[in-house]
Design an enzyme around this catalytic site. Sequence first.
Site, PDB file in Angstrom:
ATOM      1  N   VAL A   1       0.819  -1.205   0.000  1.00  0.00           N
ATOM      2  CA  VAL A   1       0.000   0.000   0.000  1.00  0.00           C
ATOM      3  C   VAL A   1       0.858   1.262   0.000  1.00  0.00           C
ATOM      4  O   VAL A   1       0.662   2.171  -0.809  1.00  0.00           O
ATOM      5  CB  VAL A   1      -0.957   0.008   1.213  1.00  0.00           C
ATOM      6  CG1 VAL A   1      -1.736   1.321   1.284  1.00  0.00           C
ATOM      7  CG2 VAL A   1      -1.913  -1.173   1.130  1.00  0.00           C
TER       8      VAL A   1
ATOM      9  N   LYS B   1      14.716  -1.681   3.126  1.00  0.00           N
ATOM     10  CA  LYS B   1      13.678  -1.238   2.200  1.00  0.00           C
ATOM     11  C   LYS B   1      13.842   0.238   1.853  1.00  0.00           C
ATOM     12  O   LYS B   1      13.643   0.650   0.698  1.00  0.00           O
ATOM     13  CB  LYS B   1      12.291  -1.496   2.796  1.00  0.00           C
ATOM     14  CG  LYS B   1      11.922  -2.967   2.917  1.00  0.00           C
ATOM     15  CD  LYS B   1      10.512  -3.130   3.443  1.00  0.00           C
ATOM     16  CE  LYS B   1      10.117  -4.602   3.513  1.00  0.00           C
ATOM     17  NZ  LYS B   1       8.729  -4.777   4.013  1.00  0.00           N
TER      18      LYS B   1
ATOM     19  N   GLU C   1      -3.180  -6.423  -6.928  1.00  0.00           N
ATOM     20  CA  GLU C   1      -1.773  -6.729  -7.132  1.00  0.00           C
ATOM     21  C   GLU C   1      -1.549  -7.172  -8.565  1.00  0.00           C
ATOM     22  O   GLU C   1      -2.301  -7.954  -9.124  1.00  0.00           O
ATOM     23  CB  GLU C   1      -1.317  -7.811  -6.150  1.00  0.00           C
ATOM     24  CG  GLU C   1      -1.381  -7.351  -4.705  1.00  0.00           C
ATOM     25  CD  GLU C   1      -0.707  -8.319  -3.744  1.00  0.00           C
ATOM     26  OE1 GLU C   1       0.251  -8.993  -4.155  1.00  0.00           O
ATOM     27  OE2 GLU C   1      -1.156  -8.387  -2.593  1.00  0.00           O
TER      28      GLU C   1
ATOM     29  N   ASN D   1     -14.698  -6.647  -0.402  1.00  0.00           N
ATOM     30  CA  ASN D   1     -13.888  -7.856  -0.550  1.00  0.00           C
ATOM     31  C   ASN D   1     -14.680  -9.118  -0.222  1.00  0.00           C
ATOM     32  O   ASN D   1     -14.523 -10.155  -0.881  1.00  0.00           O
ATOM     33  CB  ASN D   1     -12.642  -7.763   0.329  1.00  0.00           C
ATOM     34  CG  ASN D   1     -11.518  -7.000  -0.354  1.00  0.00           C
ATOM     35  OD1 ASN D   1     -11.669  -6.521  -1.473  1.00  0.00           O
ATOM     36  ND2 ASN D   1     -10.388  -6.865   0.310  1.00  0.00           N
TER      37      ASN D   1
ATOM     38  N   CYS E   1      -5.444 -10.559   0.950  1.00  0.00           N
ATOM     39  CA  CYS E   1      -6.619  -9.730   1.248  1.00  0.00           C
ATOM     40  C   CYS E   1      -7.867 -10.541   1.573  1.00  0.00           C
ATOM     41  O   CYS E   1      -8.409 -10.434   2.671  1.00  0.00           O
ATOM     42  CB  CYS E   1      -6.910  -8.796   0.070  1.00  0.00           C
ATOM     43  SG  CYS E   1      -5.664  -7.516  -0.171  1.00  0.00           S
TER      44      CYS E   1
ATOM     45  N   LYS F   1      -2.052 -15.033  -7.677  1.00  0.00           N
ATOM     46  CA  LYS F   1      -2.391 -14.555  -9.010  1.00  0.00           C
ATOM     47  C   LYS F   1      -1.089 -14.225  -9.733  1.00  0.00           C
ATOM     48  O   LYS F   1      -0.030 -14.136  -9.097  1.00  0.00           O
ATOM     49  CB  LYS F   1      -3.295 -13.318  -8.930  1.00  0.00           C
ATOM     50  CG  LYS F   1      -2.623 -12.132  -8.259  1.00  0.00           C
ATOM     51  CD  LYS F   1      -3.563 -10.955  -8.063  1.00  0.00           C
ATOM     52  CE  LYS F   1      -3.991 -10.346  -9.363  1.00  0.00           C
ATOM     53  NZ  LYS F   1      -4.780  -9.107  -9.183  1.00  0.00           N
TER      54      LYS F   1
ATOM     55  N   ARG G   1       1.356 -14.995   0.266  1.00  0.00           N
ATOM     56  CA  ARG G   1       0.713 -15.093   1.570  1.00  0.00           C
ATOM     57  C   ARG G   1      -0.644 -15.773   1.455  1.00  0.00           C
ATOM     58  O   ARG G   1      -1.433 -15.425   0.598  1.00  0.00           O
ATOM     59  CB  ARG G   1       0.536 -13.694   2.183  1.00  0.00           C
ATOM     60  CG  ARG G   1       1.820 -13.020   2.592  1.00  0.00           C
ATOM     61  CD  ARG G   1       1.584 -11.597   3.039  1.00  0.00           C
ATOM     62  NE  ARG G   1       1.243 -10.725   1.921  1.00  0.00           N
ATOM     63  CZ  ARG G   1       0.942  -9.422   2.050  1.00  0.00           C
ATOM     64  NH1 ARG G   1       0.913  -8.866   3.249  1.00  0.00           N
ATOM     65  NH2 ARG G   1       0.665  -8.693   0.983  1.00  0.00           N
TER      66      ARG G   1
END
Length: 469
Positions: A11, A35, A157, A232, A284, A344, A351
């Site tokens: 995000v 990061k 994503e 969702n 998600c 996907k 995850r």
Amino acid sequence: MNIVCIGSGYVGSVTGTAFAVLGHKTTVIDINQQKVDLMNSGKSPIFEPGLDELINKYIGNTLSATTSYKVVNDADVIFIGVGTPSKEDGTADLKYIKLAAKSIGENLNPNRFTVIIDKSTVPLGTGDLVSSIITEVSGLEVEKDFAVVSNPEFLREGYALEDVFYPDRVVIGTTNEKAKIVMRELYSNLIERANYEELSKDFVFDYNENAPKTIYFETDIKSAEMIKYASNAFLAVKISYINEIARLSETLGANVLDVAKGMGLDSRIGSKFLQVSSGWSGSCFPKDTAELLVTSQKYGNELSIVKAAVESNERMHHFCVEKVHRELKSLNGKNIGVLGLTFKPNTDDARKTQASTIIKKLIDLGANVKVHDPQGMDMFKSLNPDLEIQYVESPEQVAVNADALVLLTHWDQYLNLNWEQVYNLMRNPFILDTRNFLRELPLSSLGFNYEGIGIGIKEQVKNKQPLFI
């Protein structure tokens, strides 16, 4: 505006980069120095098509990254984009949200009105929680010195940049009038698509001057928080439903591909999220449906439809294993190759994927499992260290002496394999395609025993089209 994005994960990195592209001075905060260093060197801390290129162009210009919360003092707008992982009971763990709120409170400027935005997916009431923490730490007055707004993300994503620049809707949850003015100004360039034709030269997608207008929707903070979960959960229900229709179609001899197409032609239903799979998964849907379901149960208003969708989804995972078992009989000592570990294509996110459930079941039944994924193997291995599987560098290696191949993720790379070579490498040329992704390939003529899901017939009639459009 001066914008701060807390969190350089999915995000935060996408949101921060997007607003930097739109001309705002944006700083991404993350406690992980590695990061931060990656971003400052022009590289993305996550895998998302096109994000590397945008970060590389705008870093040091309108985009920067740091581990210090001191930049909060100069911020007009602060996005909270940290993780909200699930606890064992299914509720969201808000420890990172609380830490971010505390750090904001310690560095908030008392001489300017600041808008703090919950961008992460958070349970109802999180806005009040963040407000109370900041008030306690800073001594400032909520609604007067600062405001907390809910602005949930709706990013897919693999397509996040297209979604962030061409969203269907922008949802803003606040009743604070000063915050509404700030949020309208913040999103004005995006809603108006200011200078998009020029900016889109750096995008991985084409400029679309005819794209539907983005709807800017204002509501109260709790309704905005609910919109994300409700959306969702609805999509999860829709996927579970078409997967159940696929199982019934397979039993009765119907073709779920045509069923789904016929359903999707109804404008009340639409064609999106009617694609058959081994079940919904990822970072998600499992998390958000679990949180919403547990919350509904906790407050005595169980969402029975969401509960049924979760149970149906678990059944779909087992259904795929049963198809392999039915074909090979005993799985003891059988070699199973798995293509795809991410939930996907075009992401490295492994995850809570269907692969972990399906692979574990195959191993429990005595199978030896080899796996391949173009991007997700490192994450999958770190999340599933106890799974005794062999990771290989090419999809062809998965096929060596395999008794079955199971395609779980529909990466284009798998569509373009040398399938004649794959056939020659396998011990038993059985393919279970859980996405019906390979159905147009001449696999049967090569000698493969090919099965999709919900197809109900061995040989497909290709390229069916409606007679009248």
